[in-house]
Design an enzyme around this catalytic site. Structure first.
Site, mmCIF file in Angstrom:
data_model
loop_
_atom_site.group_PDB
_atom_site.id
_atom_site.type_symbol
_atom_site.label_atom_id
_atom_site.label_comp_id
_atom_site.label_asym_id
_atom_site.label_seq_id
_atom_site.Cartn_x
_atom_site.Cartn_y
_atom_site.Cartn_z
ATOM 1 N N HIS B 135 0.876 -1.179 0.000
ATOM 2 C CA HIS B 135 0.000 0.000 0.000
ATOM 3 C C HIS B 135 0.910 1.225 0.000
ATOM 4 O O HIS B 135 2.037 1.163 0.518
ATOM 5 C CB HIS B 135 -0.840 -0.053 1.282
ATOM 6 C CG HIS B 135 -1.929 0.956 1.385
ATOM 7 N ND1 HIS B 135 -1.680 2.271 1.715
ATOM 8 C CD2 HIS B 135 -3.265 0.844 1.228
ATOM 9 C CE1 HIS B 135 -2.840 2.919 1.752
ATOM 10 N NE2 HIS B 135 -3.814 2.082 1.458
ATOM 11 N N ASP B 212 2.930 -4.971 7.950
ATOM 12 C CA ASP B 212 1.742 -4.131 7.825
ATOM 13 C C ASP B 212 0.540 -5.065 7.887
ATOM 14 O O ASP B 212 0.237 -5.764 6.919
ATOM 15 C CB ASP B 212 1.811 -3.368 6.494
ATOM 16 C CG ASP B 212 0.486 -2.704 6.135
ATOM 17 O OD1 ASP B 212 -0.487 -2.833 6.914
ATOM 18 O OD2 ASP B 212 0.423 -2.059 5.072
ATOM 19 N N GLN B 215 -4.729 -5.402 6.777
ATOM 20 C CA GLN B 215 -5.719 -6.291 6.165
ATOM 21 C C GLN B 215 -5.691 -7.689 6.776
ATOM 22 O O GLN B 215 -6.493 -8.538 6.388
ATOM 23 C CB GLN B 215 -5.469 -6.386 4.660
ATOM 24 C CG GLN B 215 -5.614 -5.080 3.919
ATOM 25 C CD GLN B 215 -7.053 -4.603 3.841
ATOM 26 O OE1 GLN B 215 -7.994 -5.380 3.933
ATOM 27 N NE2 GLN B 215 -7.239 -3.296 3.679
ATOM 28 N N LYS B 238 -10.602 -1.081 10.368
ATOM 29 C CA LYS B 238 -10.844 -2.202 9.452
ATOM 30 C C LYS B 238 -11.267 -3.451 10.224
ATOM 31 O O LYS B 238 -11.618 -4.461 9.643
ATOM 32 C CB LYS B 238 -9.591 -2.489 8.627
ATOM 33 C CG LYS B 238 -9.224 -1.348 7.683
ATOM 34 C CD LYS B 238 -8.084 -1.738 6.783
ATOM 35 C CE LYS B 238 -7.400 -0.546 6.154
ATOM 36 N NZ LYS B 238 -8.185 0.077 5.097
ATOM 37 N N CYS B 376 -4.739 2.475 -3.673
ATOM 38 C CA CYS B 376 -3.488 2.959 -3.073
ATOM 39 C C CYS B 376 -2.339 1.988 -3.299
ATOM 40 O O CYS B 376 -1.456 1.833 -2.437
ATOM 41 C CB CYS B 376 -3.652 3.266 -1.585
ATOM 42 S SG CYS B 376 -4.745 4.630 -1.272
#
Lengths: 136, 419
Positions: B135, B212, B215, B238, B376
């Protein structure tokens, strides 16, 4: 789904003026970083008129159709008049100011009623409007 | 029966889709005359009543600024806020609550590490390694810090199916690699990267790794100690929590060595005009009044997830993913982007002859919320030579019927746009 008027669906495939003209006297790039749509406008200015107008690039049905209609209108038009037409179109699509407008513009006004789609109807038009503003 | 299977069975028994959906009142609303089908969970999940109520109750009865107050409300607010930190610690299985830093989201967390770690450990000729499916939030902060320090940004290439080749990864780990920063689960492709192995390979060379997890956390149990991640970052919004909340887990050995990110209140030990000494982690990295209500809401979100159970959530998501993958890939002109064997419930696709925005608008007319564009991840779009995709991202509260609605509405969009 009335955004996808038959006129928009027809003009998104219209390639009458589609193509690159790197040798053109003027080259504008219209780019929308939100969606990646990108169109190039090529034209010459001769005796105060637009000549040999072409466009290339990639975008959604609405941005492609709005560019095709712009280019069709540009060809052979006087710069001063075109400048007013472009300003009028932007006012019509963005603020609903109508008056005497070509019927071809009407479907594009609906873009403003759809989330995130206004720019699709005005992308190339804004670029040309900026060109005229800078010339003044 | 194996322990994991036992849990799965127990979770399945507890999983009642109807009552879960009742916790999310927004799912009952209409969009343009049709029942909402919310398939944009990858961008932000919806919030259950439990989260909304936790925030409301906090503001109705507890709110004051946290830390250093001598009055009752301030103490109660501090207790609730720090309890949220301990809940976050156990949620991520961090070794101590002090290793959990509250941020505004994944983006701020990565910027924090890029700056605080980068300014301390990066120099001319050093290398930062990221992947081609990052991202922008895990690209741009490193580009910025590389420009300031003279380090180089290297990229692990992405294979055609949306996976990372461990061989290529290994060849990019060099003597000058100072940090690896990779996405645990791709927001665009849904790929679950082999991060355990990637961390082991980096650690063999003494290189720390940031994951990261923006998600990943909505879909799977994260155990930062089992992963042995040096940094793990994620966003609250999220995973059913409020916007403006994020978690940064960092191993204490790194947090001690890193410089503060921002200066201000909360993060100091002693301030004089000549010199300031800093508070220990996590406060060293938390300048200013934090998003107190946000983290109280996030705590309720984590408790909600723990009550439903990741195994049960995953089972529902897998069912939908399998159904939607088969259904969508059977539609003429649809091409799926990202077909890794290990995926979460994210499906990105393009339609021959139709622009993602047009598809997205026509789906919206039928009440279906999907995301369109580059998500993104512009370098990833360039990798596949496409301007963008349509992305349907499913949560455990979605249904097979909703996946079917997506498919039939997509067929309608294609018949309109591709004559």
């Amino acid at each position: 789904m009335d955004l996808y008027d038959p006129l928009i669906l027809e003009y998104q495939k219209n390639d009458t003026h589609f193509g690159k003209r790197p040798e053109a006297g003027n080259h504008l790039q219209a780019y929308n970083p939100v969606c990646g749509d990108s169109f190039d406008l090529y034209f010459d200015l001769e005796g105060g008129r637009m000549k040999d107008v072409r466009f290339s690039g990639y975008g959604c049905a609405v941005s492609r159709a709005s560019t095709a209609i712009l280019v069709e209108m540009m060809e052979g038009e006087k710069v001063e008049e075109l400048s007013q037409i472009v300003a009028h179109y932007l006012q019509f699509v963005e603020s609903g100011k109508d008056g005497d407008i070509p019927s071809k513009w009407i479907p594009f006004r609906k873009a403003g009623q759809y989330p995130g789609r206004m720019k699709c109807a005005t992308l190339a038009w804004h670029e040309l409007h900026n060109f005229f503003t800078k010339r003044q | 029966m194996a322990f994991r299977e036992e849990i799965a069975v127990r979770s399945e028994n507890r999983f009642d889709l109807e009552s879960i959906r009742a916790d999310f009142p927004i799912l009952d609303r209409m969009v343009r005359g049709n029942p909402l089908v919310y398939l944009d969970n990858g961008a932000s999940s919806q919030k259950p009543l439990q989260v909304i109520e936790a925030i409301t109750e906090y503001y109705l009865g507890t709110h004051a600024n946290v830390h250093r107050g001598v009055h009752t409300l301030s103490q109660e607010a501090t207790d609730a806020f720090e309890r949220a930190r301990r809940t976050s610690q156990s949620f991520l299985n961090a070794g101590s609550a002090e290793e959990v830093i509250f941020t505004s989201g994944t983006t701020e967390a990565i910027n924090l590490v890029a700056n605080s770690f980068g300014l301390r450990f990066l120099g001319e000729g050093d290398e930062v390694l990221i992947s081609g499916m990052e991202h922008h939030a895990n690209i741009v902060p490193w580009q910025m810090i590389c420009a300031r320090t003279g380090a180089t940004l290297n990229i692990i290439p992405v294979e055609d199916d949306g996976t990372i080749s461990l061989e290529k990864y290994a060849s990019l780990l060099t003597e000058r690699t100072r940090i690896v920063s990779v996405v645990h689960v791709s927001n665009t492709l849904g790929t679950i990267n082999p991060v355990g192995q990637m961390i082991r390979m980096a650690h063999e060379r003494g290189i720390p790794v940031l994951l990261d997890g923006a998600q990943a956390v909505p879909h799977m149990k994260i155990d930062v100690r089992a992963l042995d991640a040096d940094f793990y970052v994620t966003s609250g919004h999220k995973m059913l929590g409020p916007t403006g909340t994020g978690l940064l887990y960092g191993k204490m050995e790194w947090l001690h060595k890193m410089e503060p990110y921002q200066g201000g209140g909360e993060m100091i030990e002693r301030v004089t005009f000549e010199k300031t000494t800093y508070a220990p982690p996590p406060f060293k990295f938390e300048a200013g009044t934090p998003n107190i209500a946000g983290f109280i809401g996030l705590e309720a979100a984590m408790q909600y997830i723990q009550r439903i159970g990741y195994d049960a959530m995953r089972m529902q998501e897998e069912k939908i993913l399998q159904y939607a993958t088969e259904r969508l890939s059977g539609i003429k002109g649809v091409r799926l982007i990202g077909t890794a064997p290990e995926k979460v419930s994210v499906i990105s696709f393009i339609v021959d002859g139709a622009h993602p925005f047009d598809v997205g608008t026509i789906l919206d007319q039928q009440g279906i919320a999907v995301r369109t564009g580059h998500h993104c991840t512009q370098p990833l779009m360039d990798r596949y030579c496409i301007p963008g995709t349509v992305r349907a991202s499913f949560a455990f509260y979605n249904t097979i019927e909703e996946a079917e609605k997506l498919a039939t509405s997509l067929e309608r969009a294609i018949s309109m746009l591709v004559a």
